[in-house]
Design a protein around this motif. Structure first.
Motif, PDB file in Angstrom:
ATOM      1  N   GLN A 150      -5.142  -1.493  -6.533  1.00 15.69           N
ATOM      2  CA  GLN A 150      -5.249  -0.516  -5.015  1.00 15.69           C
ATOM      3  C   GLN A 150      -5.781  -1.340  -3.954  1.00 15.69           C
ATOM      4  O   GLN A 150      -5.589  -0.796  -2.826  1.00 15.69           O
ATOM      5  CB  GLN A 150      -6.303   0.439  -5.398  1.00 15.69           C
ATOM      6  CG  GLN A 150      -6.228   1.566  -6.470  1.00 15.69           C
ATOM      7  CD  GLN A 150      -7.260   2.305  -6.584  1.00 15.69           C
ATOM      8  OE1 GLN A 150      -6.992   3.577  -6.099  1.00 15.69           O
ATOM      9  NE2 GLN A 150      -8.359   2.260  -7.336  1.00 15.69           N
ATOM     10  N   GLU A 208       0.823  -1.181   0.098  1.00 18.15           N
ATOM     11  CA  GLU A 208       0.124   0.135  -0.145  1.00 18.15           C
ATOM     12  C   GLU A 208       0.773   1.201  -0.095  1.00 18.15           C
ATOM     13  O   GLU A 208       0.664   1.965  -0.633  1.00 18.15           O
ATOM     14  CB  GLU A 208      -0.866   0.091   1.237  1.00 18.15           C
ATOM     15  CG  GLU A 208      -1.892   1.214   1.276  1.00 18.15           C
ATOM     16  CD  GLU A 208      -2.952   1.023   2.382  1.00 18.15           C
ATOM     17  OE1 GLU A 208      -3.676   1.975   2.380  1.00 18.15           O
ATOM     18  OE2 GLU A 208      -2.648   0.189   3.292  1.00 18.15           O
ATOM     19  N   PRO A 236      -4.682  -3.617  -0.746  1.00 19.30           N
ATOM     20  CA  PRO A 236      -3.354  -3.967  -0.192  1.00 19.30           C
ATOM     21  C   PRO A 236      -3.138  -5.301  -0.141  1.00 19.30           C
ATOM     22  O   PRO A 236      -4.044  -6.296  -0.066  1.00 19.30           O
ATOM     23  CB  PRO A 236      -3.289  -3.275   1.021  1.00 19.30           C
ATOM     24  CG  PRO A 236      -4.215  -2.106   0.938  1.00 19.30           C
ATOM     25  CD  PRO A 236      -5.533  -2.548   0.084  1.00 19.30           C
ATOM     26  N   VAL A 247       0.625   2.125  -3.663  1.00 20.75           N
ATOM     27  CA  VAL A 247      -0.930   2.568  -3.841  1.00 20.75           C
ATOM     28  C   VAL A 247      -0.689   4.042  -3.470  1.00 20.75           C
ATOM     29  O   VAL A 247      -1.114   4.951  -4.157  1.00 20.75           O
ATOM     30  CB  VAL A 247      -1.829   1.886  -2.897  1.00 20.75           C
ATOM     31  CG1 VAL A 247      -3.110   2.482  -2.765  1.00 20.75           C
ATOM     32  CG2 VAL A 247      -1.988   0.399  -3.372  1.00 20.75           C
TER      33      VAL A 247
END
Length: 585
Positions: free
Chosen positions: A379, A283, A381, A287
């Motif tokens: 997107q 993440e 995690p 992301v």
């Protein structure tokens, strides 16, 4: 403001077709320009924006990953186009001199933008008192560093390239520039980076939430690039002094990242590094982006090359949800990179608790001929091994994942690689073991952080590896880099360094044309490297290895149009005038 601002004002910029081989198609008009601090800032921003362009990043993806063992051509679901044909040429080792990935213009565009700033910015101090000496030194540092990064990519992909340090502003200038030997270009890069380091932006001046901390070439980025160049040159020339320099610059980056992390806290132990824990790693890196452990990222815009190559090859939203490239079977199934018992030991290096296994591709648990790439696309995690394997919906219009150039684990494994290469097998065992243990600790730190914190029983242990040879440690690091950096544009260069370390007779201080003109042969490539490179090619492997006979085949052809326009340029001897491969051995 998260991304670069490219200020293009009609009164400042003019499109002009220049009859040149290494220039961009636009130039900045001097008249009524270079008067204010903002003018300089706009050109610095323009250089970064050009580096983050789809043309550049698309090349970096194909140059850095596609030529190795990580990627395959698109599936039959993707329509036939010039791009698919170009990719198939590369896979077949039958690349033409007109191939779209054998073009260097996009990087020379960035270089010329850097050169323009370097040539013009100093005079602005006389025009605008708000543009101070400190401002100029910071801008100069960034442009020297960004230019060096471009040349480093060019050397690793074309070997013999024209080195240009002056700006081209009009077509009346002499644009006929011969190629320089790679040793000359790399030394110029080192000299520029050492100068840039003296006035570099200190990354500690930015908070963790400010994108400039990793979006600009700071002291951390400059030192990481210096470490990378020294590691590359050491691998080619087998120079112990260069390996030592690599370690020294890695230590500077590691110390800086630790200092940024522990501000306001007590010191951390030597083995601690400011790395995100496993369940947050994906993440933060791919992301949210611009993670604490990141060093330099290209700040991408929507519909980026990352999206086109890994997710959707067209801008339309209904193209089947597939990118230009796919991942090889190394990243899925029971014999994946993460479940591979290797010849370096009797130890299985796979762990089902390694969350990178699930982060790299979609459906990795199935045995498929190829896989859709998940990294930098999804997107969602990565939490544990039971995460969903379905393709998560993504808003294509917002696809603006950054492209990572350097992050802390990269520097840690560079240091590990350089330490192993300093091992002298003629020394007493204690001295050898000390270097190997230092190297192992870095590999272990990178590997362990990727494991599910609820179960780290699979972490690497020194007692298991302490009796391995120098060569086996070298392969251990190569494998760890594959797991950590897959699809981030590093694999081909890792394989090239491995190749150069296992061959002799490389003349990096001469161009290939000079070597051939002198009646000398180019060194043959390492069979071990070729085996790694082609291990997913099946029956094609032996044919590819035969075609990759010597050093020339490691590199791209010089663009055919540039050869025609500049008589001083010499073609890579692996490519004939008829645009077909010819043997040079």
């Amino acid at each position: 403001m998260k991304k670069y601002i490219l200020l293009i004002v009609s009164s400042m910029m003019l499109v002009s077709c220049l009859d040149t081989i290494i220039l961009p198609d636009d130039k900045t008009v001097d008249e009524d320009f270079w008067k204010t601090k903002q003018h300089v800032s706009s050109m610095v921003n323009a250089a970064y924006a050009a580096m983050a362009s789809n043309d550049v990043v698309g090349n970096l993806i194909i140059w850095g990953d596609y030529r190795g063992d990580e990627m395959l051509p698109p599936s039959t679901n993707v329509k036939v186009s010039s791009t698919t044909q170009a990719l198939n040429e590369i896979s077949a080792v039958n690349m033409q001199t007109t191939n779209q990935y054998g073009q260097w213009a996009s990087l020379y565009n960035v270089i010329n933008r850097c050169n323009i700033v370097l040539d013009r910015a100093e005079a602005v101090m006389q025009e605008d008192p708000n543009y101070t000496l400190g401002d100029y030194q910071v801008d100069r540092s960034q442009m020297l560093a960004l230019r060096a990064l471009c040349y480093f990519y060019l050397v690793r992909n074309f070997r013999d390239v024209p080195y240009v340090s002056e700006s081209y502003m009009n077509s009346s200038q002499n644009m006929q520039v011969p190629q320089s030997a790679p040793a000359t270009v790399l030394q110029n890069c080192i000299n520029d980076l050492q100068e840039a380091a003296q006035t570099a932006i200190d990354a500690r001046g930015y908070s963790k939430t400010e994108w400039q901390r990793v979006g600009w070439m700071t002291n951390d980025g400059i030192n990481a690039l210096l470490a990378d160049i020294y590691l590359w040159r050491a691998s080619v020339t087998h120079s112990q002094a260069d390996y030592q320099q690599c370690v020294a610059y890695c230590d500077k980056v590691i110390a800086s990242k630790k200092a940024q992390h522990i501000r306001g806290r007590n010191e951390v132990t030597e083995k601690d590094y400011p790395l995100a824990e496993a369940v947050k790693m994906y993440e933060e890196l791919f992301v949210s982006q611009n993670a604490e452990e990141s060093i330099f990222e290209l700040q991408m815009r929507s519909n980026s090359a990352v999206c086109q190559y890994y997710y959707k090859y067209e801008s339309a939203s209904n193209n089947g949800g597939e990118g230009w490239v796919r991942a090889t079977p190394l990243f899925g199934g029971t014999s994946s990179t993460y479940n591979l018992t290797t010849s370096v030991s009797n130890v299985t290096l796979y762990s089902e608790n390694d969350l990178r296994y699930y982060a790299a591709c979609y459906l990795p648990s199935k045995n498929e001929e190829s896989y859709s790439i998940r990294k930098m696309i999804s997107q969602t995690p990565v939490r544990n091994k039971t995460m969903t394997t379905a393709r998560e919906p993504y808003n294509y219009g917002g696809m603006d994942r950054n492209y990572s150039i350097y992050r802390l684990t990269d520097v840690m494994l560079m240091k590990a690689e350089a330490l192993v290469q300093q091992v002298d097998t003629t020394q007493e065992m204690t001295a050898q073991q000390d270097l190997l243990r230092q190297s192992f600790n870095l590999v272990q730190a990178v590997n362990t952080r990727a494991l599910n914190p609820d179960n780290q029983s699979d972490s690497l242990k020194w007692n298991t590896f302490k009796d391995m040879s120098k060569e086996q440690f070298e392969l251990l690091i190569l494998q760890e880099r594959l797991r950590e950096f897959c699809f981030e544009g590093r694999r081909w260069y890792d394989l090239m360094r491995y190749n150069y370390r296992h061959v002799d007779g490389v003349s990096y201080d001469r161009t290939m044309a000079q070597i051939m003109d002198g009646g000398q042969a180019l060194p043959a490539n390492s069979k071990d490297m070729l085996t790694l490179m082609t291990r997913q090619r099946g029956v094609e492997a032996s044919g590819v290895q035969t075609k990759m006979a010597n050093e020339a085949y490691l590199y791209m052809p010089i663009p055919n149009t540039d050869i025609i326009m500049c008589p001083l340029l010499r073609q890579n001897p692996a490519y004939s005038d008829s645009n077909e491969y010819e043997k040079t051995y």
